[in-house]
Design a protein around this motif. Structure first.
Motif, PDB file in Angstrom:
ATOM      1  N   SER A   1      12.205  -2.390  -7.407  1.00 12.35           N
ATOM      2  CA  SER A   1      12.069  -2.243  -8.857  1.00 12.35           C
ATOM      3  C   SER A   1      10.919  -3.090  -9.394  1.00 12.35           C
ATOM      4  O   SER A   1      10.466  -2.885 -10.521  1.00 12.35           O
ATOM      5  N   THR A   2      10.465  -4.054  -8.607  1.00 16.26           N
ATOM      6  CA  THR A   2       9.369  -4.917  -9.035  1.00 16.26           C
ATOM      7  C   THR A   2       8.313  -5.000  -7.932  1.00 16.26           C
ATOM      8  O   THR A   2       8.581  -4.655  -6.776  1.00 16.26           O
ATOM      9  N   THR A   3       7.143  -5.450  -8.285  1.00 13.12           N
ATOM     10  CA  THR A   3       6.061  -5.601  -7.312  1.00 13.12           C
ATOM     11  C   THR A   3       6.411  -6.714  -6.329  1.00 13.12           C
ATOM     12  O   THR A   3       6.922  -7.769  -6.717  1.00 13.12           O
TER      13      THR A   3
ATOM     14  N   GLU B   1      -1.269  -1.317   3.336  1.00 10.44           N
ATOM     15  CA  GLU B   1      -1.328  -1.725   4.740  1.00 10.44           C
ATOM     16  C   GLU B   1      -0.501  -0.808   5.631  1.00 10.44           C
ATOM     17  O   GLU B   1       0.570  -0.360   5.246  1.00 10.44           O
ATOM     18  N   VAL B   2      -1.015  -0.534   6.813  1.00 16.20           N
ATOM     19  CA  VAL B   2      -0.312   0.241   7.827  1.00 16.20           C
ATOM     20  C   VAL B   2      -0.339  -0.554   9.127  1.00 16.20           C
ATOM     21  O   VAL B   2      -1.397  -1.025   9.539  1.00 16.20           O
ATOM     22  N   LYS B   3       0.830  -0.707   9.737  1.00 12.85           N
ATOM     23  CA  LYS B   3       0.907  -1.399  11.025  1.00 12.85           C
ATOM     24  C   LYS B   3       1.724  -0.564  11.989  1.00 12.85           C
ATOM     25  O   LYS B   3       2.672   0.112  11.585  1.00 12.85           O
ATOM     26  N   LYS B   4       1.362  -0.641  13.258  1.00  8.95           N
ATOM     27  CA  LYS B   4       2.072   0.111  14.281  1.00  8.95           C
ATOM     28  C   LYS B   4       2.593  -0.818  15.359  1.00  8.95           C
ATOM     29  O   LYS B   4       1.936  -1.784  15.748  1.00  8.95           O
ATOM     30  N   GLN B   5       3.791  -0.490  15.827  1.00 12.63           N
ATOM     31  CA  GLN B   5       4.377  -1.166  16.971  1.00 12.63           C
ATOM     32  C   GLN B   5       4.901  -0.062  17.879  1.00 12.63           C
ATOM     33  O   GLN B   5       5.969   0.478  17.647  1.00 12.63           O
ATOM     34  N   LYS B   6       4.132   0.297  18.864  1.00 13.29           N
ATOM     35  CA  LYS B   6       4.509   1.366  19.800  1.00 13.29           C
ATOM     36  C   LYS B   6       4.880   2.618  19.009  1.00 13.29           C
ATOM     37  O   LYS B   6       4.029   3.241  18.380  1.00 13.29           O
ATOM     38  N   ARG B   7       6.140   3.027  19.020  1.00 11.69           N
ATOM     39  CA  ARG B   7       6.537   4.258  18.332  1.00 11.69           C
ATOM     40  C   ARG B   7       6.871   4.050  16.852  1.00 11.69           C
ATOM     41  O   ARG B   7       7.209   5.001  16.150  1.00 11.69           O
ATOM     42  N   LEU B   8       6.767   2.812  16.366  1.00 13.87           N
ATOM     43  CA  LEU B   8       7.128   2.502  14.992  1.00 13.87           C
ATOM     44  C   LEU B   8       5.866   2.344  14.157  1.00 13.87           C
ATOM     45  O   LEU B   8       4.931   1.642  14.547  1.00 13.87           O
ATOM     46  N   THR B   9       5.848   2.994  12.987  1.00 13.96           N
ATOM     47  CA  THR B   9       4.740   2.866  12.049  1.00 13.96           C
ATOM     48  C   THR B   9       5.289   2.409  10.704  1.00 13.96           C
ATOM     49  O   THR B   9       6.223   3.005  10.174  1.00 13.96           O
TER      50      THR B   9
ATOM     51  N   PHE C   1       2.929  -0.002   3.673  1.00 12.15           N
ATOM     52  CA  PHE C   1       3.186  -0.687   2.409  1.00 12.15           C
ATOM     53  C   PHE C   1       2.433   0.081   1.339  1.00 12.15           C
ATOM     54  O   PHE C   1       1.239   0.340   1.493  1.00 12.15           O
ATOM     55  N   GLY C   2       3.101   0.442   0.266  1.00 12.19           N
ATOM     56  CA  GLY C   2       2.492   1.270  -0.748  1.00 12.19           C
ATOM     57  C   GLY C   2       1.356   0.581  -1.488  1.00 12.19           C
ATOM     58  O   GLY C   2       1.266  -0.647  -1.507  1.00 12.19           O
ATOM     59  N   GLU C   3       0.531   1.409  -2.119  1.00 10.32           N
ATOM     60  CA  GLU C   3      -0.630   0.879  -2.842  1.00 10.32           C
ATOM     61  C   GLU C   3      -0.203  -0.042  -3.975  1.00 10.32           C
ATOM     62  O   GLU C   3      -0.881  -1.037  -4.271  1.00 10.32           O
TER      63      GLU C   3
ATOM     64  N   LYS D   1       2.448  -1.821  -3.965  1.00 10.78           N
ATOM     65  CA  LYS D   1       3.276  -2.877  -3.363  1.00 10.78           C
ATOM     66  C   LYS D   1       4.695  -2.861  -3.937  1.00 10.78           C
ATOM     67  O   LYS D   1       5.308  -3.912  -4.158  1.00 10.78           O
ATOM     68  N   LYS D   2       5.202  -1.658  -4.168  1.00 16.54           N
ATOM     69  CA  LYS D   2       6.586  -1.515  -4.621  1.00 16.54           C
ATOM     70  C   LYS D   2       7.395  -0.646  -3.675  1.00 16.54           C
ATOM     71  O   LYS D   2       8.605  -0.490  -3.868  1.00 16.54           O
ATOM     72  N   ASN D   3       6.740  -0.057  -2.682  1.00  7.40           N
ATOM     73  CA  ASN D   3       7.486   0.755  -1.742  1.00  7.40           C
ATOM     74  C   ASN D   3       6.910   0.629  -0.345  1.00  7.40           C
ATOM     75  O   ASN D   3       5.762   0.184  -0.155  1.00  7.40           O
ATOM     76  N   SER D   4       7.736   1.007   0.608  1.00 11.79           N
ATOM     77  CA  SER D   4       7.353   0.878   2.005  1.00 11.79           C
ATOM     78  C   SER D   4       8.114   1.924   2.809  1.00 11.79           C
ATOM     79  O   SER D   4       9.123   2.482   2.343  1.00 11.79           O
ATOM     80  N   SER D   5       7.620   2.206   3.984  1.00 14.89           N
ATOM     81  CA  SER D   5       8.316   3.148   4.854  1.00 14.89           C
ATOM     82  C   SER D   5       8.216   2.694   6.296  1.00 14.89           C
ATOM     83  O   SER D   5       7.296   1.960   6.679  1.00 14.89           O
ATOM     84  N   LEU D   6       9.210   3.123   7.054  1.00 16.30           N
ATOM     85  CA  LEU D   6       9.238   2.903   8.502  1.00 16.30           C
ATOM     86  C   LEU D   6       9.443   4.262   9.156  1.00 16.30           C
ATOM     87  O   LEU D   6      10.402   4.964   8.835  1.00 16.30           O
TER      88      LEU D   6
END
Lengths: 115, 111
Positions: B26-28, B54-62, B65-67, B69-74
């Motif tokens: 809900s916040t930055t 930012e995008v980071k990879k660990q083997k099969r995991l990507t 971080f959203g532009e 900075k309020k959302n992210s995905s795995l």
């Protein structure tokens, strides 16, 4: 990383009693935290254990109910006081090796059941 | 106060399928961290993202971080049974808010 030992690993307690949970780290750390995780739920931060001063409690948690000690940079205790069945939960300590907002490493937790 | 949500709450996939969990604050956030908790275990740190986009990879995991900075995905590519567990995002607010864990996404992988 760090080796974090929590004791006890589990306990069953009577209503109205208190239990002290210990957290020992194998290296000196500035930031140490205590969490509660109810079964199937997420983690809720109880407090930050500060060495040499009073712990910083999050909203909804008070010192009288969850007194915390931090006598040095490798050890902390959390006491759950005057327990009721609602306190049945897993209690976890964690440390942030690189600073306050840095990744945390968790102990195995203490599974507490109140009868 | 700061709130962190994750979707979906549960995901069942066949081994080999991809999996994605989304985290929204809900916040930055000043940073976001991802943790994995196996059944009966404690949370284990996976990764930290700090920069916008930012995008980071660990083997099969990507991890993204959203532009704003309020959302992210795995995202996990070609899941394996060892991926079973609950994935939590957690973040510190920019303006000194608490460190908050999302509710987690529980992943089951059917062999």
């Amino acid at each position: 990383s760090a080796v974090i030992s929590q004791k006890p690993s589990r306990d069953i307690c009577q209503r109205g009693t208190s239990l002290t949970i210990q957290c020992q780290v194998d290296s000196q750390v500035t930031m140490m935290f205590w969490y509660r995780q109810q079964p199937g739920q997420s983690l809720t931060l109880i407090a930050t254990a500060n060495q040499g001063s009073e712990a910083t409690y999050e909203s909804g948690f008070v010192i009288d109910k969850f007194p915390i000690s931090r006598p040095n940079l490798t050890f902390s205790t959390l006491t759950v006081s005057n327990m009721s069945p609602e306190d049945s939960s897993i209690y976890l300590c964690s440390v942030a090796l690189a600073g306050e907002r840095q990744p945390q490493h968790f102990g195995d937790g203490t599974r507490l059941s109140i009868l | 106060g700061q709130q962190v949500m994750q979707i979906p709450q549960y995901q069942h996939v066949q081994e080999g399928e991809d999996f994605t969990t989304y985290c929204n604050s809900s916040t930055t956030l000043s940073n976001i961290q991802w943790y994995k908790q196996r059944p009966g275990g404690h949370p284990v740190f996976l990764i930290q993202l700090v920069k916008s986009g930012e995008v980071k990879k660990q083997k099969r995991l990507t991890f993204q971080f959203g532009e704003a900075k309020k959302n992210s995905s795995l995202h996990i590519t070609a899941t394996q049974t060892t991926d079973v567990g609950t994935y939590f995002c957690a973040g510190w607010g920019v303006y000194g808010q608490n460190f908050v864990f999302g509710p987690g996404t529980r992943l089951s992988v059917l062999p």
